[in-house]
Scaffold this active site. Structure first.
Site, PDB file in Angstrom:
ATOM      1  N   ARG A   1       0.825  -1.201   0.000  1.00  0.00           N
ATOM      2  CA  ARG A   1       0.000   0.000   0.000  1.00  0.00           C
ATOM      3  C   ARG A   1       0.866   1.261   0.000  1.00  0.00           C
ATOM      4  NH1 ARG A   1      -1.577   0.697   4.463  1.00  0.00           N
ATOM      5  NH2 ARG A   1      -0.935  -1.136   5.643  1.00  0.00           N
TER       6      ARG A   1
ATOM      7  N   LYS B   1      -8.921  -1.839   0.421  1.00  0.00           N
ATOM      8  CA  LYS B   1      -8.722  -0.940   1.556  1.00  0.00           C
ATOM      9  C   LYS B   1      -9.459   0.388   1.364  1.00  0.00           C
ATOM     10  CE  LYS B   1      -6.293  -3.543   4.255  1.00  0.00           C
ATOM     11  NZ  LYS B   1      -6.957  -4.161   5.436  1.00  0.00           N
TER      12      LYS B   1
ATOM     13  N   HIS C   1     -10.607  -3.434  12.132  1.00  0.00           N
ATOM     14  CA  HIS C   1      -9.564  -4.088  11.351  1.00  0.00           C
ATOM     15  C   HIS C   1      -9.188  -5.367  12.091  1.00  0.00           C
ATOM     16  CE1 HIS C   1      -5.283  -4.006   9.477  1.00  0.00           C
ATOM     17  NE2 HIS C   1      -6.138  -4.596   8.663  1.00  0.00           N
TER      18      HIS C   1
ATOM     19  N   SER D   1      -1.354  -5.932   9.450  1.00  0.00           N
ATOM     20  CA  SER D   1      -0.856  -6.976   8.566  1.00  0.00           C
ATOM     21  C   SER D   1       0.436  -7.566   9.133  1.00  0.00           C
ATOM     22  CB  SER D   1      -0.593  -6.389   7.179  1.00  0.00           C
ATOM     23  OG  SER D   1      -0.033  -7.358   6.335  1.00  0.00           O
TER      24      SER D   1
ATOM     25  N   LYS E   1      -3.537 -12.166  11.952  1.00  0.00           N
ATOM     26  CA  LYS E   1      -4.999 -12.143  11.879  1.00  0.00           C
ATOM     27  C   LYS E   1      -5.545 -13.310  11.057  1.00  0.00           C
ATOM     28  CE  LYS E   1      -6.134  -8.204  10.124  1.00  0.00           C
ATOM     29  NZ  LYS E   1      -4.782  -7.925   9.610  1.00  0.00           N
ATOM     30  N   THR E   2      -4.990 -13.505   9.869  1.00  0.00           N
ATOM     31  CA  THR E   2      -5.487 -14.555   8.982  1.00  0.00           C
ATOM     32  C   THR E   2      -5.136 -15.934   9.527  1.00  0.00           C
ATOM     33  OG1 THR E   2      -5.338 -13.123   7.035  1.00  0.00           O
ATOM     34  CG2 THR E   2      -5.369 -15.494   6.644  1.00  0.00           C
TER      35      THR E   2
ATOM     36  N   ASP F   1     -10.159 -10.165   7.938  1.00  0.00           N
ATOM     37  CA  ASP F   1      -9.519  -8.850   7.913  1.00  0.00           C
ATOM     38  C   ASP F   1     -10.395  -7.677   8.347  1.00  0.00           C
ATOM     39  OD1 ASP F   1      -7.153  -7.323   7.393  1.00  0.00           O
ATOM     40  OD2 ASP F   1      -8.026  -6.638   5.511  1.00  0.00           O
TER      41      ASP F   1
ATOM     42  N   ARG G   1       1.202 -12.403  -1.627  1.00  0.00           N
ATOM     43  CA  ARG G   1      -0.131 -12.699  -1.093  1.00  0.00           C
ATOM     44  C   ARG G   1      -0.945 -13.576  -2.041  1.00  0.00           C
ATOM     45  NH1 ARG G   1      -2.193  -9.409   3.147  1.00  0.00           N
ATOM     46  NH2 ARG G   1      -0.739  -7.803   3.805  1.00  0.00           N
TER      47      ARG G   1
END
Length: 532
Positions: free
Chosen positions: A60, A200, A219, A239, A243-244, A258, A324
């Site tokens: 990003r 996003k 988030h 990130s 989380k995942t 997410d 990713r």
């Protein structure tokens, strides 16, 4: 030429976008892959995955993201975190982008942001690249075909990677620009092919709109116990904090990985897919996520692969450490069909502590939870943003500052109210370093993290003995079955105890200095709970 299913009263020409080449509306996955391959946008991988690269932008670009300073939002945007763009500059940017689009083919997806129909956002995403259309169709929620006949968007996103912004002319920072105009219900993205900007931008919209309705935008990832949505857990984190990985627990039902909302009815996923980091991904540690990388329609982004066999190299980060894959939620066998859960019973705040000071898990009081939520301490991991090549300790309020248009205390107060109303237990979990700081210590063993979370979620952890952390004042378990006791006391994992003490003092000071900005906006109990 126009192809695909679309509301005839809501075409691009109806929106004032004209003189384009072919416009493809709501193509399904096979057609999008065909178009992307025909345009040499990527390669067909094993199992029908689509292998793509994003050029110089492999993460990003938060410094290139702007909010247009219109009368309707001037008093509610957190301007210190969201650089303003003048409306006149946005108008010029929009007209120049429309001119740039003339004669070119574009792909349109009409999608939903939010599994809860009462709070969802209807979004139209217009992309120059066919694989971007595949990506956003994977990541947002897909309407039924009959729903497209009456679809009209609340907001429209236009993404033109080949468009180069002019900082002086358009009021931005570089040739890359992400501009949000709430008044015109329009987002413009130019100068970057990184697909994550698409999703996003929608998350940022929801983060602004939902709090105005009393809905907490988060988030976080989320899951719930089998056949028991009331037993829901949410996992806040930037990130790279897990989380995942940690929400994809085969013993629980995955709600999403997410972005979620917390309404007066419970938890709901914003998305219809997952966007997992694949560096060092293995079939042994994360079999279901690994399997998605060779499934039809999965978008594999910025991974090195064998040109002949199309085998992916999960260790080669020569393109980026931020490699990713994006896949539909239903590719995970234990994913929720409704993407809905109950009010969170447990709230986990994930941090990646590059200092090696924080324990692997700690129980927080509601006041401490608000303190750590507003602090949002973690370490940016390599590749997630442009220019980040190794972990950098940082404070990202609400565990997602780049996506927060409103002031942090708006989200903090919402979270605190919901915790008080529904009685959630809060935990701080460190997935970062132990035995030393980054460069000396090692990453927290994921097996230990999973065991600690399992104990927290099944309630057994709260029944054990806790000690008070001398630096931060939260409760740390003394012993947990299957986890080495030494891990629960970070100082014991360091060979140089004096070095640990100095590092801990440094981190405490960083927390205190960062939190000074919130002192005028918090209650006395949160102020008293700052540090031990």
């Amino acid at each position: 030429m126009t192809t695909g299913r679309v509301n005839p009263a809501f075409t691009l020409s109806n929106q004032g976008i004209s003189e384009l080449g072919n416009v493809y509306y709501n193509l399904l996955e096979p057609a999008l892959i065909e178009e992307a391959l025909k345009r040499n946008e990527g390669t067909l991988g094993k199992g029908g995955a689509f292998l793509s690269t994003t050029g110089k932008h492999t993460g990003r670009s938060p410094k290139d993201k702007f909010v247009v300073k219109t009368d309707d939002v001037v008093d509610t945007i957190w301007w210190e975190n969201n650089p303003p763009m003048e409306p006149s500059k946005f108008d010029i940017l929009y007209q120049d982008m429309l001119e740039h689009m003339k004669g070119k083919d574009y792909f349109v997806q009409d999608l939903f942001g939010g599994a809860d129909a009462e709070h969802r956002l209807d979004v139209r995403v217009v992309t120059e690249l066919a694989w971007h259309s595949l990506f956003i169709r994977t990541m947002l929620r897909r309407p039924e075909l009959h729903e497209l006949d009456e679809f009209t968007a609340d907001f429209t996103v236009i993404n033109c990677p080949t468009f180069q912004a002019d900082p002086e002319k358009h009021g931005c920072r570089s040739e890359t620009v992400i501009a949000l105009n709430f008044e015109k219900k329009l987002i413009l993205i130019g100068g970057t092919a990184y697909a994550g900007e698409n999703k996003k931008s929608v998350f940022t919209l929801l983060n602004y709109l939902l709090p105005g309705k009393g809905v907490m935008a988060m988030h976080c990832s989320a899951n719930h116990a089998p056949d028991n949505p009331v037993d829901t857990a949410v996992f806040f984190g930037l990130s790279g904090t897990g989380k995942t990985t940690l929400s994809a627990d085969p013993q629980r039902v995955l709600i999403g990985d997410d972005e979620h909302g917390w309404s007066n009815r419970g938890t709901f996923n914003f998305e219809g897919g997952c966007y997992a980091k694949t560096i060092n991904l293995s079939a042994e540690a994360e079999p279901e996520i690994y399997a998605t990388t060779s499934m039809f329609g999965t978008v594999v982004e910025n991974m090195v692969f064998d040109e002949h066999t199309k085998e992916l190299d999960f260790k080669d980060d020569s393109i980026t450490a931020n490699m990713r894959c994006a896949y539909p939620l239903h590719y995970i066998s234990n994913a929720s069909q409704s993407a809905l859960g109950g009010h969170p019973k447990n709230i986990i705040m994930l941090t990646c502590d590059a200092f090696g000071v924080l324990p692997p898990i700690a129980r927080l009081t509601p006041a401490q939870a608000m303190y750590h939520f507003l602090s949002g301490f973690t370490s940016k991991v390599a590749g997630t943003e442009q220019g980040v090549t190794e972990p950098q300790p940082t404070f990202s309020t609400c565990f997602g500052a780049p996506f927060m248009p409103r002031r942090p205390e708006v989200y903090g107060n919402l979270l605190r109210e919901k915790i008080a109303t529904h009685g959630a237990t809060c935990w701080l979990v460190n997935t970062g370093w132990t035995g030393g700081a980054y460069g000396t210590g090692s990453r927290m063993p994921i097996r230990a993290t999973r065991l600690l979370l399992q104990a927290a979620l099944n309630g057994s952890l709260t029944e054990g003995e806790f000690r008070k952390d001398e630096h931060f004042g939260f409760d740390v378990p003394v012993s947990v079955r299957g986890v080495a006791d030494i891990l629960l006391e970070p100082r014991r994992t360091w060979s140089d105890k004096d070095a640990f003490d100095a590092q801990a003092e440094k981190l405490v000071k960083m927390f205190s200095e960062n939190f000074e900005q919130y002192l005028p906006f918090i209650d006395d109990d949160v102020r008293a709970a700052t540090l031990g």
